[in-house]
Design an enzyme around this catalytic site. Structure first.
Site, mmCIF file in Angstrom:
data_model
loop_
_atom_site.group_PDB
_atom_site.id
_atom_site.type_symbol
_atom_site.label_atom_id
_atom_site.label_comp_id
_atom_site.label_asym_id
_atom_site.label_seq_id
_atom_site.Cartn_x
_atom_site.Cartn_y
_atom_site.Cartn_z
ATOM 1 N N LYS A 112 39.215 36.639 35.545
ATOM 2 C CA LYS A 112 39.828 36.444 34.235
ATOM 3 C C LYS A 112 39.125 35.335 33.440
ATOM 4 C CE LYS A 112 43.436 39.269 35.102
ATOM 5 N NZ LYS A 112 43.375 39.684 36.506
ATOM 6 N N ASP A 113 38.499 34.399 34.126
ATOM 7 C CA ASP A 113 37.805 33.314 33.416
ATOM 8 C C ASP A 113 36.665 33.833 32.534
ATOM 9 O OD1 ASP A 113 39.270 31.086 34.375
ATOM 10 O OD2 ASP A 113 38.121 31.075 36.241
#
Ligand code: PLP
Length: 462
Positions: A112-113
């Site tokens: 998700k980063d």
């Protein structure tokens, strides 16, 4: 470049507007009006470039003139500068012809980063320009929340509220959301499961007075910019393995369908992806849908891969929109039927989806066994989500075509499941080593949109 809603009744927006908006006003999701392509030579020219340069070339055609080349270059550099591997998304070989794409080298240890760090930077540029203030509300099955908090914490023109299912995220995930001390961060434990969080979030967006009043912005993978950022690593990985001169297959542990949809977009852009394999855990609505043509919501069964404990996969709406020939009215009809429990995919659309995706489902026991097998065979400790992908990937290996399994999280985010499988408790990296000593701040909320709205309004004025 314009973006249109999958439900056909919201105004077309440019990239920046679509990013700041999140969900379309008709309840649909934004998709590009046309998908830009890259030529064989343009793809070949990506070989050996730094990840940031690949990102610039892949993303730029989708942005139009919303951000200058300089702004985009700066945003990309700041987004990925905090990653702990110079390749950003390094490949590790598991076996001849089978590779892991490590997507957990960012600050919160999950893929998700990649998207959240970049949209954090792009939001800052856009908000500084307009002087706007926004309220971000996100729903999370565990990893989106911490990535969003990390990307937006401490910013003066953003408040960030994260809804997570109470008691259904790992302790590491919960602490990542509850320990940041910044006043603009609010971790909300909702009494329900992830689908409830996502449904309440949509309720907030569909209340236009509330939405406009607080400047609501969404950073779930309903946000097109999230999907776009994830397209990049399909290119970087495939080119490292010989694309565009050969095909490359990918297997993606799938929940909300954002990550694999990014792979679909990469293929539409011209990247020669052969098989695109959906790997689900026991919450297998996507596998059932592709197998039977029936998209029916079951009950969520908590699993050891909690980030995929989802029954309603938001981004599947985008795939349906394309499979139905961009027919917004048809999608609207399906989504109405979904409210009553599910729908039947038309024969034509189902054939299209089956041409685009392969799928498989993995049980809890098989997941645990695969963590063990990979440790024995390679010495690598993998997270349960990654194990789900690896298991299905192994059933889909083809001679002469490299397979890439997406490794979506660091095993230390799910220490209990990993320890139960192999007796090793993976250590958190140094920047998180004191996570269990930090103070937590959590607010419990009912599974009720009105309660969430009041809470947001109260905190805004206080
Ligand atoms: C979010 C997540 C997934 C599922 O990705 P989708 O884009 O929702 O399909 C898989 N693994 C991990 C570790 C995640 O955090």
């Amino acid at each position: 470049m314009q973006y249109v809603s999958t439900r056909g009744q919201a105004p077309a927006l440019n990239f920046e507007q679509a990013m700041l908006t999140g969900l379309a006003r008709d309840g649909g999701l934004y998709v590009p009006e046309t998908i830009p392509t890259m030529s064989f030579d343009e793809i070949a020219a990506l070989e050996g470039l730094p990840y940031e340069e690949v990102a610039l070339r892949v993303i730029r055609p989708f942005i139009g003139d919303c951000f200058s080349e300089e702004e985009l270059t700066g945003a990309i550099a700041r987004a990925y500068g905090s990653f702990d591997h110079v390749a950003r998304a390094p490949l590790v070989q598991l076996a001849p012809g089978h590779h892991l794409l490590e997507l957990f080298r960012g600050p919160t240890l999950a893929f998700k980063d990649f998207a959240m760090q970049l949209i954090g930077q792009l939001f800052q540029i856009a908000l500084a320009r307009s002087g706007q203030r926004v309220t971000i509300v996100g729903a999370t099955s565990g990893d989106t929340g911490s990535a969003a908090i990390e990307a937006f914490r401490g910013l003066s023109n953003v408040d960030v509220y994260i809804l997570y299912p109470h008691g259904r995220v790992s302790e590491v995930q919960r602490r990542q959301m509850s320990t940041p001390a910044d006043a603009n961060v609010h971790a909300l434990a909702l009494d329900g499961h992830f689908d409830d969080c996502q449904a309440r979030l949509k309720d907030l967006f569909n209340d236009h007075a509330f939405r406009d009043g607080v400047g609501l912005a969404g950073v779930n993978s309903i946000n097109w910019a999230r999907v776009l950022a994830q397209v990049v690593y399909y290119f970087s990985a495939a080119v490292s393995l010989g694309a565009p001169h050969r095909q490359v297959d990918f297997t993606v542990p799938t929940g909300n369908f954002g990550d694999i949809f990014a792979g679909f977009i990469a293929r539409e852009m011209g990247l020669p992806i052969g098989r695109l394999v959906i790997a689900t855990n026991q919450n297998d609505i996507l596998h059932r849908a592709l197998t039977t043509g029936e998209y029916r919501v079951g009950t969520v069964e908590p699993s050891i891969s909690p980030s995929m404990d989802i029954q309603v996969s938001s981004n599947f709406e985008r795939a349906l929109f394309l499979a139905y020939g961009r027919d917004g009215a048809a999608v609207r009809q399906l989504m109405d039927e979904l409210k009553a429990g599910g729908f039947t995919i038309s024969q034509g659309a189902l054939e299209q989806l089956r041409d685009s995706f392969v799928s498989g489902r993995v049980s809890e026991a098989e997941t645990t066994q695969m963590i063990r097998t990979i440790l024995e065979e390679t010495g690598e400790v993998i997270c349960p989500h990654t194990a789900v992908a690896v298991r299905i990937a192994r059933e889909n290996l083809r001679p002469g075509v490299p397979m890439v399994s997406l490794s979506t999280a660091h095993p230390a985010k799910f220490p209990d499941a990993v320890e139960a499988a192999v007796g090793i408790r993976p250590a958190l990296p140094p920047h998180m080593a004191d996570l269990f000593d930090r103070d937590e701040r959590i607010t419990q909320v009912a599974n009720d949109a009105e309660a969430i709205k009041s809470l947001v309004l109260e905190r805004r004025t206080s």
